[in-house]
Design an enzyme around this catalytic site. Structure first.
Site, PDB file in Angstrom:
ATOM      1  N   HIS A 128      -6.397 -53.008 -30.654  1.00  0.00           N
ATOM      2  CA  HIS A 128      -6.364 -54.006 -31.713  1.00  0.00           C
ATOM      3  C   HIS A 128      -7.440 -53.799 -32.772  1.00  0.00           C
ATOM      4  O   HIS A 128      -7.679 -54.661 -33.605  1.00  0.00           O
ATOM      5  CB  HIS A 128      -6.439 -55.407 -31.090  1.00  0.00           C
ATOM      6  CG  HIS A 128      -5.360 -55.622 -30.093  1.00  0.00           C
ATOM      7  ND1 HIS A 128      -4.058 -55.900 -30.459  1.00  0.00           N
ATOM      8  CD2 HIS A 128      -5.341 -55.519 -28.738  1.00  0.00           C
ATOM      9  CE1 HIS A 128      -3.304 -55.982 -29.367  1.00  0.00           C
ATOM     10  NE2 HIS A 128      -4.060 -55.759 -28.315  1.00  0.00           N
ATOM     11  N   ASP A 152     -12.993 -53.307 -24.863  1.00  0.00           N
ATOM     12  CA  ASP A 152     -11.862 -54.207 -24.639  1.00  0.00           C
ATOM     13  C   ASP A 152     -10.969 -54.267 -25.890  1.00  0.00           C
ATOM     14  O   ASP A 152     -11.479 -54.274 -27.017  1.00  0.00           O
ATOM     15  CB  ASP A 152     -12.419 -55.608 -24.326  1.00  0.00           C
ATOM     16  CG  ASP A 152     -11.338 -56.648 -24.132  1.00  0.00           C
ATOM     17  OD1 ASP A 152     -10.648 -56.597 -23.102  1.00  0.00           O
ATOM     18  OD2 ASP A 152     -11.182 -57.520 -25.013  1.00  0.00           O
ATOM     19  N   GLU A 198      -9.904 -49.391 -24.000  1.00  0.00           N
ATOM     20  CA  GLU A 198      -8.732 -49.988 -23.389  1.00  0.00           C
ATOM     21  C   GLU A 198      -7.594 -49.962 -24.405  1.00  0.00           C
ATOM     22  O   GLU A 198      -7.564 -50.766 -25.345  1.00  0.00           O
ATOM     23  CB  GLU A 198      -9.011 -51.429 -22.945  1.00  0.00           C
ATOM     24  CG  GLU A 198      -7.883 -51.961 -22.094  1.00  0.00           C
ATOM     25  CD  GLU A 198      -7.415 -53.336 -22.483  1.00  0.00           C
ATOM     26  OE1 GLU A 198      -6.674 -53.948 -21.718  1.00  0.00           O
ATOM     27  OE2 GLU A 198      -7.764 -53.813 -23.578  1.00  0.00           O
ATOM     28  N   ASP A 237      -9.653 -63.102 -35.101  1.00  0.00           N
ATOM     29  CA  ASP A 237      -9.776 -61.648 -35.153  1.00  0.00           C
ATOM     30  C   ASP A 237     -10.902 -61.200 -36.078  1.00  0.00           C
ATOM     31  O   ASP A 237     -10.872 -61.432 -37.295  1.00  0.00           O
ATOM     32  CB  ASP A 237      -8.447 -61.037 -35.625  1.00  0.00           C
ATOM     33  CG  ASP A 237      -8.320 -59.594 -35.201  1.00  0.00           C
ATOM     34  OD1 ASP A 237      -8.356 -59.341 -33.979  1.00  0.00           O
ATOM     35  OD2 ASP A 237      -8.208 -58.719 -36.081  1.00  0.00           O
TER      36      ASP A 237
HETATM   37  C1  LM2 Z   1      -8.002 -57.495 -22.930  1.00  0.00           C
HETATM   38  N1  LM2 Z   1      -7.736 -56.297 -23.195  1.00  0.00           N
HETATM   39  O1  LM2 Z   1      -7.244 -55.896 -24.350  1.00  0.00           O
HETATM   40  C2  LM2 Z   1      -8.502 -57.965 -21.616  1.00  0.00           C
HETATM   41  O2  LM2 Z   1      -8.455 -56.932 -20.667  1.00  0.00           O
HETATM   42  C3  LM2 Z   1      -7.725 -59.179 -21.262  1.00  0.00           C
HETATM   43  O3  LM2 Z   1      -8.115 -59.647 -19.995  1.00  0.00           O
HETATM   44  C4  LM2 Z   1      -7.934 -60.240 -22.351  1.00  0.00           C
HETATM   45  O4  LM2 Z   1      -7.044 -61.330 -22.199  1.00  0.00           O
HETATM   46  C5  LM2 Z   1      -7.601 -59.706 -23.737  1.00  0.00           C
HETATM   47  N2  LM2 Z   1      -7.784 -58.331 -23.916  1.00  0.00           N
HETATM   48  C6  LM2 Z   1      -8.464 -60.394 -24.751  1.00  0.00           C
HETATM   49  O5  LM2 Z   1      -9.811 -59.998 -24.592  1.00  0.00           O
HETATM   50  C7  LM2 Z   1      -7.492 -62.362 -21.341  1.00  0.00           C
HETATM   51  C8  LM2 Z   1      -6.281 -63.035 -20.707  1.00  0.00           C
HETATM   52  C9  LM2 Z   1      -5.554 -63.911 -21.689  1.00  0.00           C
HETATM   53  C10 LM2 Z   1      -6.520 -64.895 -22.299  1.00  0.00           C
HETATM   54  C11 LM2 Z   1      -7.574 -64.073 -23.045  1.00  0.00           C
HETATM   55  C12 LM2 Z   1      -8.609 -64.927 -23.741  1.00  0.00           C
HETATM   56  O6  LM2 Z   1      -5.407 -61.988 -20.227  1.00  0.00           O
HETATM   57  O7  LM2 Z   1      -4.533 -64.645 -20.962  1.00  0.00           O
HETATM   58  O8  LM2 Z   1      -5.852 -65.768 -23.193  1.00  0.00           O
HETATM   59  O9  LM2 Z   1      -8.295 -63.262 -22.072  1.00  0.00           O
HETATM   60  O10 LM2 Z   1      -9.275 -65.745 -22.838  1.00  0.00           O
HETATM   61  C13 LM2 Z   1      -6.075 -67.156 -23.016  1.00  0.00           C
HETATM   62  C14 LM2 Z   1      -4.785 -67.885 -22.631  1.00  0.00           C
HETATM   63  C15 LM2 Z   1      -3.760 -67.740 -23.754  1.00  0.00           C
HETATM   64  C16 LM2 Z   1      -4.338 -68.305 -25.052  1.00  0.00           C
HETATM   65  C17 LM2 Z   1      -5.675 -67.615 -25.356  1.00  0.00           C
HETATM   66  C18 LM2 Z   1      -6.363 -68.198 -26.578  1.00  0.00           C
HETATM   67  O11 LM2 Z   1      -4.291 -67.291 -21.425  1.00  0.00           O
HETATM   68  O12 LM2 Z   1      -2.572 -68.449 -23.399  1.00  0.00           O
HETATM   69  O13 LM2 Z   1      -3.434 -68.020 -26.134  1.00  0.00           O
HETATM   70  O14 LM2 Z   1      -6.582 -67.744 -24.237  1.00  0.00           O
HETATM   71  O15 LM2 Z   1      -6.612 -69.574 -26.408  1.00  0.00           O
HETATM   72  C19 LM2 Z   1      -2.923 -69.139 -26.868  1.00  0.00           C
HETATM   73 CA    CA Z   2      -8.204 -56.803 -34.508  1.00  0.00          CA
END
Ligand code: LM2
Ligand code: CA
Length: 483
Positions: free
Chosen positions: A195, A191, A227, A161
């Site tokens: 947060h 995005d 968002e 973060d």
């Molecule tokens: C968003 N909005 O607040 C985006 O619209 C969304 O698509 C993003 O999540 C999120 N915020 C962070 O920018 C996506 C997706 C997650 C994914 C993250 C990071 O929805 O599932 O997380 O991007 O690539 C993935 C894995 C998750 C893991 C994480 C970190 O799915 O299981 O957590 O990476 O390794 C341990």
């Molecule tokens: Ca933050």
């Protein structure tokens, strides 16, 4: 600003999710410009993690602010922005600035990094630039959305973060966004804005350049939409952000999907005050969509959201959205995916190289690209919205159930039948006498109509018949498609 910085008389944007810059440039020239679209939300253009299997979400794991991504190179990005602006279509960048990558070790621009050590030499960011000491949860992750401190200061799903309150961090982000503005980008989706602290974001926005005056005119500010998923029930509200820009109103797509699916006793007739009447933020504060890239695959906001998988109902929801004067709409343009695999990336060669978008003779897409924005019932409604302009809703009619009709002043008129029996009714259209092309069943081309022709009488009325078994149980007419 809350102003999308559109070219005149354009009111609908499209999210070309995971498209390559070369394809978007072509799409602006051959389709979006001529068909009256206002803008494109593009996938994050900066360097991102390369994750095994190449999921779409690797692009939400930034490695640096170099403009080399799965969608293409910096040169291709610049060419796209220029060509789209020349076609009258604006580019909005999805800005991922809350965090950096949690996975991988080599980015899409070839930069090596170490997420465990929080070392991102491509920016450069080091461990000092992250807010771990501010986070008070045991895991270091966000554990409780009822505590705004941890929502802002802790890690979102394990993503390092950024300390956006630190000058060095803020300045690196500002530098990145100003580079995009100087290239000619018209705005940003911020995005994960929930947060980040509103005051930090306000500081950031204040440091952004004006848009280039040769393209946009003098003293124009970048369009910003945050968002912030606020479906109610959390202490962080979308109104904590609306003083600085628009916010994605996630209740819009959720409620509209519920109405069109007739869930919880919902009916189309209740849409007669859709918007603030339903507890949503004011019209001018809202960016809206039926679905987005997250909730169409079960990420992000919850709810039984309509998507291209339910094409008939999706077209009904989209037609209402584009006919109704509320918010700034962004049409989701998807690629097909296996619903058991929420990580599946765009059509590719298997090595992470995204395929070109295929365009068929009938304007639709192939090769796994869905292109909702190229469905006749959807692109024709973008023109309907342009024809309607800023005219108010008039001549509302409903049958007490799921048959509705309304006009936009004397410019445009729509009827929707979502009941399970036919609609047979004389209705007031508000339009001048004459013959109009129904843009749901066909196209208005070279003064001719390939669909139904609707005759409006001298008193503005017309006899409408819509069977509930029609593929598209709707009729839409407007003054720019008058025979
Ligand atoms: C968003 N909005 O607040 C985006 O619209 C969304 O698509 C993003 O999540 C999120 N915020 C962070 O920018 C996506 C997706 C997650 C994914 C993250 C990071 O929805 O599932 O997380 O991007 O690539 C993935 C894995 C998750 C893991 C994480 C970190 O799915 O299981 O957590 O990476 O390794 C341990
Ligand atoms: Ca933050």
């Amino acid at each position: 600003t809350k102003d999308p910085n559109s070219a005149p008389n354009r009111h609908t944007a499209v999210h070309l999710f995971e498209w390559k810059w070369t394809d978007i440039a072509n799409e602006c020239e051959r389709f979006l410009g001529p068909y009256g679209f206002s803008g494109v939300q593009v996938s994050p253009p900066n360097e991102h993690a390369l994750i095994d299997g190449r999921p779409w979400w690797q692009r939400y794991q930034p490695v640096s602010y170099k403009l080399q991504s799965r969608s293409g190179s910096e040169a291709e990005f610049i060419d796209m922005v220029n060509r789209c602006n020349n076609a009258g279509v604006r580019i909005y960048v999805d800005a991922v600035i809350n965090h950096m990558a949690a996975g991988g070790n080599r980015g899409s621009a070839g930069t090596s990094y170490n997420p465990g050590a929080k070392d991102f030499p491509g920016v450069p960011f080091s461990a000092w630039d992250f807010g771990d000491s501010l986070c008070k949860t045991g895991s270091g992750n966000i554990e409780n959305y009822n505590d705004p401190d941890q929502v802002r200061n802790c890690k979102l799903v394990g993503l390092p973060d950024l300390l956006v309150s630190k000058d060095f961090v803020l300045d690196k982000i500002v530098e990145f966004m100003n580079r995009l503005i100087n290239i000619g980008v018209a705005g940003f989706r911020i995005d994960a804005a929930k947060h980040m602290w509103p005051n930090d974001l306000n500081k950031l926005i204040g440091k952004l350049n004006n848009l280039p005056s040769q393209t946009f005119g003098n003293n124009k500010r970048p369009f910003i939409y945050f968002e912030v998923i606020d479906l109610g029930g959390e202490p962080i509200k979308n109104t904590d952000y609306t003083w600085m820009g628009r916010v994605s109103e996630f209740r819009y797509g959720k409620f509209l999907s519920e109405v069109v699916r007739k869930k919880f006793g919902q009916k189309l007739k209740y849409l007669n005050n859709f918007g603030t009447g339903w507890g949503m933020i004011p019209d001018g504060d809202a960016q809206i969509m039926v679905d987005n890239h997250d909730n169409q695959r079960g990420h992000g906001a919850g709810g039984d959201i309509l998507t291209f998988f339910d094409s008939r109902l999706y077209k009904i929801a989209t037609a209402f959205m584009l006919a109704w004067p509320y918010g700034y709409p962004v049409i989701m343009s998807s690629y097909n995916f296996n619903r058991n695999n929420d990580a599946q990336g765009p059509p590719s060669d298997g090595n992470g190289n995204t395929n070109n978008v295929i365009i068929n003779a009938d304007l639709s897409c192939g090769g796994g690209w869905i292109c909702e924005h190229r469905w006749r019932q959807i692109y024709n409604m973008a023109r309907f919205r342009n024809a309607a302009g800023f005219q108010p809703v008039q001549n509302w009619w409903d049958n007490g159930n799921n048959q509705i009709a309304f006009s936009r002043g004397n410019k445009a008129f729509i009827v929707i039948n979502n009941d399970d029996h036919s609609l047979d009714q004389w209705l007031q259209t508000g339009l001048p006498q004459g013959q109009y092309c129904d843009i749901m069943s066909g196209n208005f081309e070279q003064g001719r109509c390939t669909g139904k022709v609707i005759t409006v009488e001298g008193d503005g009325r017309t006899k409408v018949t819509i069977s509930n078994s029609e593929e598209d149980p709707m009729i839409a007419i407007h003054v720019d498609a008058k025979l």
